[in-house]
Design an enzyme around this catalytic site. Sequence first.
Site, mmCIF file in Angstrom:
data_model
loop_
_atom_site.group_PDB
_atom_site.id
_atom_site.type_symbol
_atom_site.label_atom_id
_atom_site.label_comp_id
_atom_site.label_asym_id
_atom_site.label_seq_id
_atom_site.Cartn_x
_atom_site.Cartn_y
_atom_site.Cartn_z
ATOM 1 N N SER A 12 0.458 -4.539 11.877
ATOM 2 C CA SER A 12 0.677 -5.610 10.893
ATOM 3 C C SER A 12 1.788 -5.251 9.916
ATOM 4 O O SER A 12 2.713 -6.040 9.678
ATOM 5 C CB SER A 12 -0.619 -5.903 10.137
ATOM 6 N N GLU A 43 2.314 -7.466 1.511
ATOM 7 C CA GLU A 43 0.990 -7.355 2.130
ATOM 8 C C GLU A 43 -0.124 -7.186 1.110
ATOM 9 O O GLU A 43 -1.140 -7.886 1.142
ATOM 10 C CB GLU A 43 0.971 -6.167 3.088
ATOM 11 N N ASP A 67 2.198 2.915 6.428
ATOM 12 C CA ASP A 67 2.718 2.160 7.562
ATOM 13 C C ASP A 67 4.085 1.555 7.280
ATOM 14 O O ASP A 67 4.977 1.557 8.134
ATOM 15 C CB ASP A 67 1.740 1.051 7.950
#
Length: 342
Positions: free
Chosen positions: A116, A148, A160
């Site tokens: 994601s 996010e 990430d």
Amino acid sequence: MIVRSRAPLRLGLAGGGTDVAPYCDLYGGHVMNATIDRYAYATLCPSKDGLCRFSALDGGAYEEWHSEEAIPTEGPLQLLKGVYNRVVREYMGGKVVPLDVKTFSDAPPGSGLGSSSTLVVALLQAFVEYFNLPLGEYEVARLAYEIERKDLGLAGGQQDQYAATFGGFNFMEFYANERVVVNPLRIKDWVWAELEASLVLYFTGVSRASADIIDQQSRNVGESKQSSIDAMHSLKREAVQMKECVLRGDLRGLETTLQAGWEAKKRTATSISNPLIEHVESIAFANGARAAKVSGAGGGGFMMFLCDPENRLRLSRALIDQGGSILDFHFTAQGATAWRIS
């Protein structure tokens, strides 16, 4: 003009979870990760009829909006619309630009490979190229994190976004006020090759929602549950130890560190392991594995196993017999990139 981009997925090798607040705010976090040649992709091109179109090609989701409308971020395409809204608001002065936005990924959501966040980074990199935005690696990663975690309210950490943006083997430091330091590691060629030959990546066939696990970890730290905090301290130490093992080429030490980090990870939240994971792990150790770990938050997705390269085939066959699949991969040094097609 068409702009395409890609960003690499990552393997979480050690320290995952220490990049999540409140732990990193209170104690500082350390994470070791490496990117692989599996990617999230994005394509941007102008829309000629005044519509904004969003398509997730791998999931089959599609939405279109008139460019003068406020675009809500709910639904399966929230990542695409969240990136679009933030770029329009922050860099276009609120002036909506009609675009066709398409994405797809080499890994499903919940895989444990950071899919994601990697998708958000790939999208942002495409917007940077399309609009010539003055954003470097740290700025892209930080903006992806904010979209996010703040704009969309999705639970998770910070590693990430930085892994996908920078690429390669990285030792990352996370501190209060969202301060991040990325330390790229210069890995010797023989160590790089031996790690690729020794590492088996197995997809359990079960994707999981990482947010629930991350929420439990955060609550345990916030409520000062000492057993969970001690486990997080162990994860942080294992990340430092793994960095040293990789740089020295101490592969046996790396196996010990990977396994110790996995045992500590399981103590941070009850849902990280489950009977399926434990069964697969036992099969792996009976067929040549020397160390095991789930990539990402846990609960499912991809598992990684270290073994002697001579045992790789036997281990892979035994794992496939459990109903999952093996992902062949290579490490990659390149982070997010974008290019134009006239």
